[in-house]
Motif scaffolding. Structure first.
Motif, PDB file in Angstrom:
ATOM      1  N   ALA A 102       0.823  -1.345  -0.372  1.00 56.82           N
ATOM      2  CA  ALA A 102      -0.416   0.299   0.111  1.00 56.82           C
ATOM      3  C   ALA A 102       0.566   1.429   0.231  1.00 56.82           C
ATOM      4  O   ALA A 102       1.872   1.394   0.701  1.00 56.82           O
ATOM      5  CB  ALA A 102      -1.032   0.034   1.130  1.00 56.82           C
ATOM      6  N   ARG A 103       0.393   2.297  -0.880  1.00 58.79           N
ATOM      7  CA  ARG A 103       1.308   3.796  -0.886  1.00 58.79           C
ATOM      8  C   ARG A 103       0.161   4.709  -0.308  1.00 58.79           C
ATOM      9  O   ARG A 103      -1.053   4.422  -0.517  1.00 58.79           O
ATOM     10  CB  ARG A 103       1.767   3.907  -2.396  1.00 58.79           C
ATOM     11  N   VAL A 104       1.183   5.207  -0.119  1.00 58.70           N
ATOM     12  CA  VAL A 104      -0.373   6.222   1.511  1.00 58.70           C
ATOM     13  C   VAL A 104       0.443   8.198   1.677  1.00 58.70           C
ATOM     14  O   VAL A 104       1.660   8.042   1.434  1.00 58.70           O
ATOM     15  CB  VAL A 104      -0.706   5.564   2.906  1.00 58.70           C
ATOM     16  N   ARG A 105      -0.079   8.455   1.108  1.00 62.15           N
ATOM     17  CA  ARG A 105      -0.437  10.363   1.053  1.00 62.15           C
ATOM     18  C   ARG A 105      -0.655  10.510   2.472  1.00 62.15           C
ATOM     19  O   ARG A 105      -1.646  10.656   2.331  1.00 62.15           O
ATOM     20  CB  ARG A 105      -1.509  10.662  -0.426  1.00 62.15           C
ATOM     21  N   LEU A 106       0.224  10.899   3.270  1.00 61.86           N
ATOM     22  CA  LEU A 106      -0.304  11.753   4.914  1.00 61.86           C
ATOM     23  C   LEU A 106      -0.789  13.309   4.917  1.00 61.86           C
ATOM     24  O   LEU A 106      -0.188  13.588   4.909  1.00 61.86           O
ATOM     25  CB  LEU A 106       0.123  11.034   5.658  1.00 61.86           C
ATOM     26  N   VAL A 107      -2.270  13.406   4.082  1.00 63.18           N
ATOM     27  CA  VAL A 107      -2.349  14.445   4.083  1.00 63.18           C
ATOM     28  C   VAL A 107      -2.164  15.839   5.344  1.00 63.18           C
ATOM     29  O   VAL A 107      -1.906  16.586   5.801  1.00 63.18           O
ATOM     30  CB  VAL A 107      -3.658  14.820   3.336  1.00 63.18           C
ATOM     31  N   ALA A 108      -3.137  14.963   6.546  1.00 59.17           N
ATOM     32  CA  ALA A 108      -3.356  15.537   7.637  1.00 59.17           C
ATOM     33  C   ALA A 108      -3.263  14.346   8.584  1.00 59.17           C
ATOM     34  O   ALA A 108      -3.650  13.030   8.806  1.00 59.17           O
ATOM     35  CB  ALA A 108      -4.437  16.576   7.873  1.00 59.17           C
ATOM     36  N   GLY A 109      -2.468  14.411   9.463  1.00 55.49           N
ATOM     37  CA  GLY A 109      -2.664  13.489  10.815  1.00 55.49           C
ATOM     38  C   GLY A 109      -1.495  12.359  11.388  1.00 55.49           C
ATOM     39  O   GLY A 109      -0.393  12.806  11.111  1.00 55.49           O
ATOM     40  N   ARG A 110      -1.576  11.777  11.842  1.00 48.66           N
ATOM     41  CA  ARG A 110      -0.225  11.069  12.308  1.00 48.66           C
ATOM     42  C   ARG A 110      -0.275   9.143  11.568  1.00 48.66           C
ATOM     43  O   ARG A 110      -1.720   8.849  12.382  1.00 48.66           O
ATOM     44  CB  ARG A 110       0.153  10.572  13.764  1.00 48.66           C
ATOM     45  N   SER A 111       0.242   8.510  11.254  1.00 45.41           N
ATOM     46  CA  SER A 111       0.070   7.583  10.600  1.00 45.41           C
ATOM     47  C   SER A 111       1.485   6.687  10.648  1.00 45.41           C
ATOM     48  O   SER A 111       2.357   7.416  10.274  1.00 45.41           O
ATOM     49  CB  SER A 111      -0.655   7.070   9.042  1.00 45.41           C
ATOM     50  N   HIS A 112       1.461   6.144  10.956  1.00 44.42           N
ATOM     51  CA  HIS A 112       2.172   4.318  11.182  1.00 44.42           C
ATOM     52  C   HIS A 112       3.997   5.062  11.548  1.00 44.42           C
ATOM     53  O   HIS A 112       4.581   5.390  10.944  1.00 44.42           O
ATOM     54  CB  HIS A 112       2.926   4.016   9.080  1.00 44.42           C
ATOM     55  N   GLY A 113       4.160   6.210  12.297  1.00 45.36           N
ATOM     56  CA  GLY A 113       4.732   6.603  12.449  1.00 45.36           C
ATOM     57  C   GLY A 113       5.663   8.154  12.142  1.00 45.36           C
ATOM     58  O   GLY A 113       6.285   8.858  12.696  1.00 45.36           O
TER      59      GLY A 113
END
Length: 300
Positions: free
Chosen positions: A165-176
């Motif tokens: 999975a490829r994830v773009r993190l616009v806002a918040g926190r995820s996977h450190g």
């Protein structure tokens, strides 16, 4: 489009996934000066999906569907997050902000006590595709000074999981990792998740946070189910609030790649009163918003 290099991370653990409690189809509406959009999160869902107020999707290869854009219009009492998948949009507002939103970028505007802005396409042909999300402000911040930030594609953190999975993190926190924007009161999580065919993705979520997802390519299943929890492109799914669930697990169908938005946030649990472009906590505050707008108090 320039994007940051993806960072490999370990898979987040979700012991019990939330399920889908309701599927909402998009509804085609006209907005701005005649732009065709799909309205996914509507006013009747605002209490259920607090602190989120609206989600619109736009996608067209026909300039006649978008070229008229969104000329000057006012807002008060919330934030707008515009995420551009493809295309270019020029922003100008009465607080003196101006920026060009390009493919892969985000425009994060805080309307606060009042702003008049325009969003106009800067292309005569080609695809225009993206989303606009409205995020409520707590009562104490509704009359804050207007703010604006352009976030280029290269500023949005990305990561990949061992499952692909490829994830773009616009806002918040995820996977450190920390996203491009943080908000302490509503704690929004805004992910653009790209799933190769057959790949899966798990995201921990606080049990009290409201959450939904919108598939805009392919099809996915939630919590591993293929039946009632299957979600097709163009649909919005509201995730249940299960105190025993610690997140959500999503899988793409084995025969097609999929892309989706996963959005969650901490509810404000305050009254929501909306009239057109104004979102306040009481009818009296809405009347004051109209009076201030007519009196020219939204100008710099």
């Amino acid at each position: 489009m320039t994007s940051p290099a993806t960072v490999p991370v370990t898979t987040a653990s979700v012991e019990r996934s939330r399920r889908i409690t309701r599927i909402v189809p998009g509804r085609e509406v006209m907005d701005g000066a005649g732009v065709r959009i799909q309205r996914l999160l509507t006013q009747d869902l605002q209490q259920r999906l607090d602190p989120f107020l609206l989600l619109d999707a736009f996608r067209s290869d026909d300039p006649q569907d978008y070229i008229a854009g969104f000329p000057d219009h006012p807002h008060r009492g919330f934030e707008t997050i515009t995420y551009m998948i493809q295309g270019r949009m020029r922003h100008r507002d009465s607080a003196g902000h101006e920026g060009l939103l390009d493919s892969g970028g985000v425009q994060w505007m805080t309307a606060g006590r009042g702003v008049i802005h325009s969003e106009m396409p800067e292309q005569a042909d080609g695809r225009m595709e993206g989303f606009q999300l409205w995020l409520n402000l707590p009562a104490r911040d509704k009359l804050t000074a207007p703010g604006y930030r352009d976030i280029a594609a290269s500023e949005i953190p990305e990561f990949t999981t061992p499952d692909g999975a490829r994830v773009r993190l616009v806002a918040g926190r995820s996977h450190g990792l920390q996203g491009a924007v943080l908000r302490p009161h509503t704690e929004p999580l805004y992910l653009d998740v790209h799933l190769p065919a057959g790949a899966s993705y798990s995201q921990p979520l606080p049990p009290a946070h409201n959450a939904f997802l919108h598939v805009y390519r392919g099809a996915v299943s939630v919590a591993g189910d293929k039946g009632e929890d299957a979600l097709e492109a163009g649909q919005l799914a509201i995730l249940e609030n299960d105190p025993a669930a610690d997140g959500v697990s999503i899988a793409a169908r084995p025969d097609q790649d999929s892309r989706l938005l996963l959005i969650a946030g901490r509810p404000l649990r305050e009254p929501i009163v909306q009239h057109g472009p104004f979102v306040m906590n009481s009818a009296e505050e809405i009347r004051q918003a109209f009076a201030d707008y007519r009196a020219g108090r939204f100008a710099r």
